[in-house]
Design an enzyme around this catalytic site. Structure first.
Site, PDB file in Angstrom:
ATOM      1  N   PRO A   9       0.914  -1.323   0.086  1.00 35.07           N
ATOM      2  CA  PRO A   9       0.132   0.430   0.027  1.00 35.07           C
ATOM      3  C   PRO A   9       0.724   1.339  -0.682  1.00 35.07           C
ATOM      4  O   PRO A   9       1.896   1.206   0.298  1.00 35.07           O
ATOM      5  CB  PRO A   9      -0.604   0.013   1.401  1.00 35.07           C
ATOM      6  CG  PRO A   9      -1.340  -1.846   1.616  1.00 35.07           C
ATOM      7  CD  PRO A   9      -0.174  -2.002   1.026  1.00 35.07           C
ATOM      8  N   ASN A  10       0.286   2.403  -0.882  1.00 31.15           N
ATOM      9  CA  ASN A  10       0.726   3.762  -0.615  1.00 31.15           C
ATOM     10  C   ASN A  10       1.943   3.376  -1.448  1.00 31.15           C
ATOM     11  O   ASN A  10       2.983   4.934  -2.021  1.00 31.15           O
ATOM     12  CB  ASN A  10       0.821   4.033   0.772  1.00 31.15           C
ATOM     13  CG  ASN A  10      -0.146   4.469   0.854  1.00 31.15           C
ATOM     14  OD1 ASN A  10      -1.178   4.848   0.212  1.00 31.15           O
ATOM     15  ND2 ASN A  10      -0.070   3.785   2.394  1.00 31.15           N
ATOM     16  N   ARG A  17       5.298  10.941  -2.533  1.00 27.39           N
ATOM     17  CA  ARG A  17       4.911  10.626  -0.951  1.00 27.39           C
ATOM     18  C   ARG A  17       6.422  10.884  -0.453  1.00 27.39           C
ATOM     19  O   ARG A  17       7.155   9.805  -0.506  1.00 27.39           O
ATOM     20  CB  ARG A  17       4.188   9.292  -1.382  1.00 27.39           C
ATOM     21  CG  ARG A  17       4.302   8.762   0.807  1.00 27.39           C
ATOM     22  CD  ARG A  17       4.136   7.047   0.291  1.00 27.39           C
ATOM     23  NE  ARG A  17       4.036   6.997   1.506  1.00 27.39           N
ATOM     24  CZ  ARG A  17       3.854   5.968   1.459  1.00 27.39           C
ATOM     25  NH1 ARG A  17       4.485   4.826   1.485  1.00 27.39           N
ATOM     26  NH2 ARG A  17       3.688   5.585   2.900  1.00 27.39           N
ATOM     27  N   TYR A  22      10.951   8.792   1.971  1.00 28.09           N
ATOM     28  CA  TYR A  22      11.507   7.299   0.634  1.00 28.09           C
ATOM     29  C   TYR A  22      11.571   7.745  -0.347  1.00 28.09           C
ATOM     30  O   TYR A  22      11.940   7.303  -1.343  1.00 28.09           O
ATOM     31  CB  TYR A  22       9.839   6.859   0.508  1.00 28.09           C
ATOM     32  CG  TYR A  22       8.489   6.814   1.853  1.00 28.09           C
ATOM     33  CD1 TYR A  22       9.321   5.785   2.679  1.00 28.09           C
ATOM     34  CD2 TYR A  22       7.545   7.227   2.092  1.00 28.09           C
ATOM     35  CE1 TYR A  22       8.757   5.353   3.660  1.00 28.09           C
ATOM     36  CE2 TYR A  22       6.924   6.924   3.186  1.00 28.09           C
ATOM     37  CZ  TYR A  22       8.047   5.974   4.027  1.00 28.09           C
ATOM     38  OH  TYR A  22       7.037   6.049   5.152  1.00 28.09           O
ATOM     39  N   ASN A  73       8.277  -5.149   0.432  1.00 29.41           N
ATOM     40  CA  ASN A  73       8.155  -3.839   0.913  1.00 29.41           C
ATOM     41  C   ASN A  73       7.052  -3.891   1.045  1.00 29.41           C
ATOM     42  O   ASN A  73       6.023  -3.574   0.081  1.00 29.41           O
ATOM     43  CB  ASN A  73       8.734  -2.987   0.250  1.00 29.41           C
ATOM     44  CG  ASN A  73       8.398  -1.333   1.479  1.00 29.41           C
ATOM     45  OD1 ASN A  73       8.302  -1.564   2.068  1.00 29.41           O
ATOM     46  ND2 ASN A  73       9.251  -0.717   0.866  1.00 29.41           N
ATOM     47  N   ALA A  76       3.222  -0.464   4.796  1.00 31.52           N
ATOM     48  CA  ALA A  76       1.570  -0.393   6.423  1.00 31.52           C
ATOM     49  C   ALA A  76       2.014  -1.408   6.937  1.00 31.52           C
ATOM     50  O   ALA A  76       1.764  -2.553   8.253  1.00 31.52           O
ATOM     51  CB  ALA A  76       0.918   0.540   7.029  1.00 31.52           C
ATOM     52  N   GLU A  97      12.625  -8.628   2.754  1.00 31.76           N
ATOM     53  CA  GLU A  97      11.673  -7.878   3.131  1.00 31.76           C
ATOM     54  C   GLU A  97      12.825  -6.305   3.339  1.00 31.76           C
ATOM     55  O   GLU A  97      14.031  -7.043   3.744  1.00 31.76           O
ATOM     56  CB  GLU A  97      11.513  -8.058   4.211  1.00 31.76           C
ATOM     57  CG  GLU A  97      10.422  -6.884   5.539  1.00 31.76           C
ATOM     58  CD  GLU A  97      10.139  -7.097   7.032  1.00 31.76           C
ATOM     59  OE1 GLU A  97      10.217  -7.738   7.177  1.00 31.76           O
ATOM     60  OE2 GLU A  97       9.459  -5.704   7.359  1.00 31.76           O
ATOM     61  N   HIS A  99      12.409  -1.879   3.223  1.00 30.97           N
ATOM     62  CA  HIS A  99      12.256  -0.628   3.697  1.00 30.97           C
ATOM     63  C   HIS A  99      12.892   0.245   3.109  1.00 30.97           C
ATOM     64  O   HIS A  99      14.099   0.339   3.699  1.00 30.97           O
ATOM     65  CB  HIS A  99      11.898  -0.240   5.359  1.00 30.97           C
ATOM     66  CG  HIS A  99      11.037  -1.783   5.375  1.00 30.97           C
ATOM     67  ND1 HIS A  99       9.567  -2.155   5.131  1.00 30.97           N
ATOM     68  CD2 HIS A  99      11.573  -2.991   6.156  1.00 30.97           C
ATOM     69  CE1 HIS A  99       8.914  -2.738   5.509  1.00 30.97           C
ATOM     70  NE2 HIS A  99      10.113  -3.353   6.538  1.00 30.97           N
ATOM     71  N   ARG A 106      12.172   5.656  13.179  1.00 30.33           N
ATOM     72  CA  ARG A 106      10.564   6.521  13.192  1.00 30.33           C
ATOM     73  C   ARG A 106       9.570   5.833  14.144  1.00 30.33           C
ATOM     74  O   ARG A 106      10.135   6.138  15.320  1.00 30.33           O
ATOM     75  CB  ARG A 106      10.142   5.815  11.991  1.00 30.33           C
ATOM     76  CG  ARG A 106      11.155   5.782  10.889  1.00 30.33           C
ATOM     77  CD  ARG A 106      10.753   5.535   8.978  1.00 30.33           C
ATOM     78  NE  ARG A 106       9.554   7.211   8.767  1.00 30.33           N
ATOM     79  CZ  ARG A 106       8.405   6.384   7.953  1.00 30.33           C
ATOM     80  NH1 ARG A 106       8.793   5.577   7.563  1.00 30.33           N
ATOM     81  NH2 ARG A 106       7.580   7.303   8.002  1.00 30.33           N
TER      82      ARG A 106
HETATM   83  C1  DQA Z   1       7.839   1.580   4.495  1.00 33.88           C
HETATM   84  C2  DQA Z   1       7.736   1.931   5.560  1.00 33.88           C
HETATM   85  C3  DQA Z   1       5.867   1.684   6.304  1.00 33.88           C
HETATM   86  O1  DQA Z   1       6.410   1.954   7.723  1.00 33.88           O
HETATM   87  C4  DQA Z   1       5.272   2.721   5.814  1.00 33.88           C
HETATM   88  O2  DQA Z   1       4.541   2.231   5.793  1.00 33.88           O
HETATM   89  C5  DQA Z   1       5.881   2.522   4.451  1.00 33.88           C
HETATM   90  C6  DQA Z   1       6.475   1.816   3.500  1.00 33.88           C
HETATM   91  C7  DQA Z   1       9.073   1.564   3.803  1.00 33.88           C
HETATM   92  O3  DQA Z   1       9.131   1.727   2.568  1.00 33.88           O
HETATM   93  O4  DQA Z   1      10.102   2.521   4.514  1.00 33.88           O
HETATM   94  O5  DQA Z   1       4.413   2.067   3.100  1.00 33.88           O
HETATM   95  O6  DQA Z   1       7.514  -0.074   4.464  1.00 33.88           O
END
Ligand code: DQA
Length: 146
Positions: A9-10, A17, A22, A73, A76, A97, A99, A106
């Site tokens: 998501p996102n 964003r 990021y 990735n 959230a 995994e 990020h 954070r």
């Molecule tokens: C993320 C970190 C997560 O906490 C966040 O919700 C994201 C991006 C990262 O790539 O740093 O959407 O996965």
């Protein structure tokens, strides 16, 4: 060899964003980088992004039969999705995994990953380069194994 690269998501909003957190690369720029890296490693990338937990699980289930590994990735979903974790574990594939940001530096709730215990490893805080490092590592290990 096929490697799945999955973004949750996102992450379709990359480049717009929270750039300070990021980075400024878009998801399509990241895809291009990984595709090129895949070519030089002699493997195929199957990439997918969704804002929906169910669609991510469907994708893992559908493609795990023909893929050799997963880079994900989960956005959230990292912090609470037991169903995504189960799907990844059930795939039986080595999973890394990734990020973009350092989830340990954070908000407190981001420091917990329910995916990490079933992952081969985790890369956090190295921006887009973390995906490249994950891909090189996964392919390197898989080539050694076969
Ligand atoms: C993320 C970190 C997560 O906490 C966040 O919700 C994201 C991006 C990262 O790539 O740093 O959407 O996965």
């Amino acid at each position: 060899m096929k490697i799945m690269v999955i973004n949750g998501p996102n992450l379709n909003m990359l480049g717009k964003r929270s750039k300070a957190i990021y980075g400024d690369k878009t998801l399509s720029e990241l895809d291009t980088i990984l595709r090129k890296e895949g070519e030089s490693l002699g493997i195929e990338i199957i990439s997918f992004q969704s804002n929906s937990e169910g669609a991510l699980i469907d994708f893992v289930q559908k493609h795990s039969v023909k893929a050799s590994g997963i880079i994900i990735n989960p956005g959230a979903l990292t912090h609470y999705s037991f169903s995504l974790r189960d799907a990844l574990a059930d795939s039986g594939l080595p999973t890394i995994e990734v990020h973009l940001s350092n989830i340990y530096a954070r908000e407190e709730w981001r420091a917990k990953s329910v995916i990490a215990p079933i992952a081969k490893g985790q890369i956090s805080g190295l921006g887009w380069r973390g995906y490249v490092a994950a891909l090189r590592t996964l392919v390197g290990e898989l080539k050694k194994e076969t």
